[in-house]
Design an enzyme around this catalytic site. Structure first.
Site, PDB file in Angstrom:
ATOM      1  N   GLY A 184     103.703 -91.137  20.486  1.00 17.89           N
ATOM      2  CA  GLY A 184     104.114 -92.258  21.319  1.00 17.89           C
ATOM      3  C   GLY A 184     105.105 -91.821  22.382  1.00 17.89           C
ATOM      4  O   GLY A 184     105.636 -90.709  22.356  1.00 17.89           O
TER       5      GLY A 184
ATOM      6  N   GLY B  22     103.472 -89.394  16.518  1.00 19.26           N
ATOM      7  CA  GLY B  22     102.566 -90.486  16.188  1.00 19.26           C
ATOM      8  C   GLY B  22     101.152 -90.034  15.935  1.00 19.26           C
ATOM      9  O   GLY B  22     100.395 -90.702  15.227  1.00 19.26           O
TER      10      GLY B  22
ATOM     11  N   GLU C 187     110.732 -84.738  16.671  1.00 16.19           N
ATOM     12  CA  GLU C 187     111.627 -85.877  16.891  1.00 16.19           C
ATOM     13  C   GLU C 187     113.115 -85.521  16.984  1.00 16.19           C
ATOM     14  O   GLU C 187     113.863 -86.152  17.744  1.00 16.19           O
ATOM     15  CB  GLU C 187     111.428 -86.920  15.770  1.00 16.19           C
TER      16      GLU C 187
ATOM     17  N   ASP D  34     109.423 -90.059  11.888  1.00 12.91           N
ATOM     18  CA  ASP D  34     109.129 -91.392  11.355  1.00 12.91           C
ATOM     19  C   ASP D  34     107.676 -91.436  10.899  1.00 12.91           C
ATOM     20  O   ASP D  34     107.225 -90.524  10.235  1.00 12.91           O
ATOM     21  CB  ASP D  34     109.465 -92.471  12.393  1.00 12.91           C
TER      22      ASP D  34
END
Length: 267
Positions: free
Chosen positions: A33, A82, A105, A113
């Protein structure tokens, strides 16, 4: 993400759909993302945009992880952030020689995540901590070796595999696995791979704090010629300190729970 969510929800109820084939378009499977766009929206006082995006993305990850039909992800090219979320939670993940996997990240001020604390904590030894904290890039052979990929198929056979999967008229995972097995190979991990330095990774990334991990790596540096240690130190030094601490806590939770369970059983 919204489009994928609608597809997954729709296809689970569609009896004519036996399995899902997920692949990228172009040089990436999915590079993740747009974290920068989410950050910009927060700075512009429109935090709801980011909240809605992550809510939808995490719901999609959960649906994939609990899906009733087999999902085959063809991991050609870049698989990051993602992109890992829409593939690793599925039943079959097929890597190839041009696959590049990473969870970058901590360098972006975020943390792994998309359910990454679940799959990273289940990698061999403390390899998950290494991958999650440093954002190290893995190739297809390394993904297979550590369990992130279930199969490795050469790039020139991917189209043949896809055509065979399109003819499947069953949701039996064993039958689908048998088809993928016909095209798969067992690649050799490169000599320079971090998978061949697990004793160093376990020794350093088993520490309880980020500061202790960096200190352990710095002590290892003069004794090894492999670039792994130096690269890991550089990545950790450049990453967000807050992100590193959150990431370590989330990925290491399984190891510490196991320690508590062992101690409890002894008592």
């Amino acid at each position: 993400v919204t489009g994928l969510l609608k597809c997954f929800i729709s296809y689970e109820e569609e009896t004519t759909v036996k399995l899902l084939i997920v692949k990228g378009k172009g040089r990436a499977f999915c590079a993740g993302g747009d974290v920068a766009e989410v950050a910009q929206s927060i700075n512009n006082d429109t935090w709801k945009y980011g909240a809605d995006f992550f809510r939808t993305e995490f719901l999609l990850n959960y649906i994939i992880a609990t899906y009733s039909k087999p999902q085959v992800s063809l991991l050609t090219g870049i698989v990051m952030g993602g992109g890992a979320g829409v593939s690793i939670h599925g039943r079959f993940r097929v890597a190839t020689e041009n696959t590049v996997f990473a969870m970058p990240e901590t360098a972006l001020g975020l943390f792994p995540d998309i359910g990454a604390s679940y799959f990273l904590s289940r990698l061999p030894g403390f390899y998950g901590e290494y991958v999650g904290l440093t954002g190290a890039r893995l190739d297809g052979a390394e993904m297979l070796a550590c369990g992130l990929a279930t199969h490795f198929v050469p790039l020139n056979r991917m189209s043949l595999l896809e055509e065979s999967l399109k003819k499947v008229d069953t949701s039996d995972p064993f039958a689908i696995c048998g088809i993928i097995d016909q095209f798969s190979q067992q690649p050799s991990v490169k000599g320079s791979s971090a998978m061949n330095r697990m004793e160093i990774i376990n020794r350093c990334f088993s520490k309880r704090t980020v500061e202790e991990i960096i200190s352990a790596l710095e002590q290892e540096a003069p004794r090894v010629t492999n670039k792994l240690v130096t690269a890991a130190i550089q990545s950790l030094r450049k990453a967000s300190p807050t992100s590193l601490k959150i990431s370590l806590a989330s990925v290491s939770v399984k190891h510490f729970q196991n320690i508590i369970l062992v101690m409890s059983s002894v008592v």
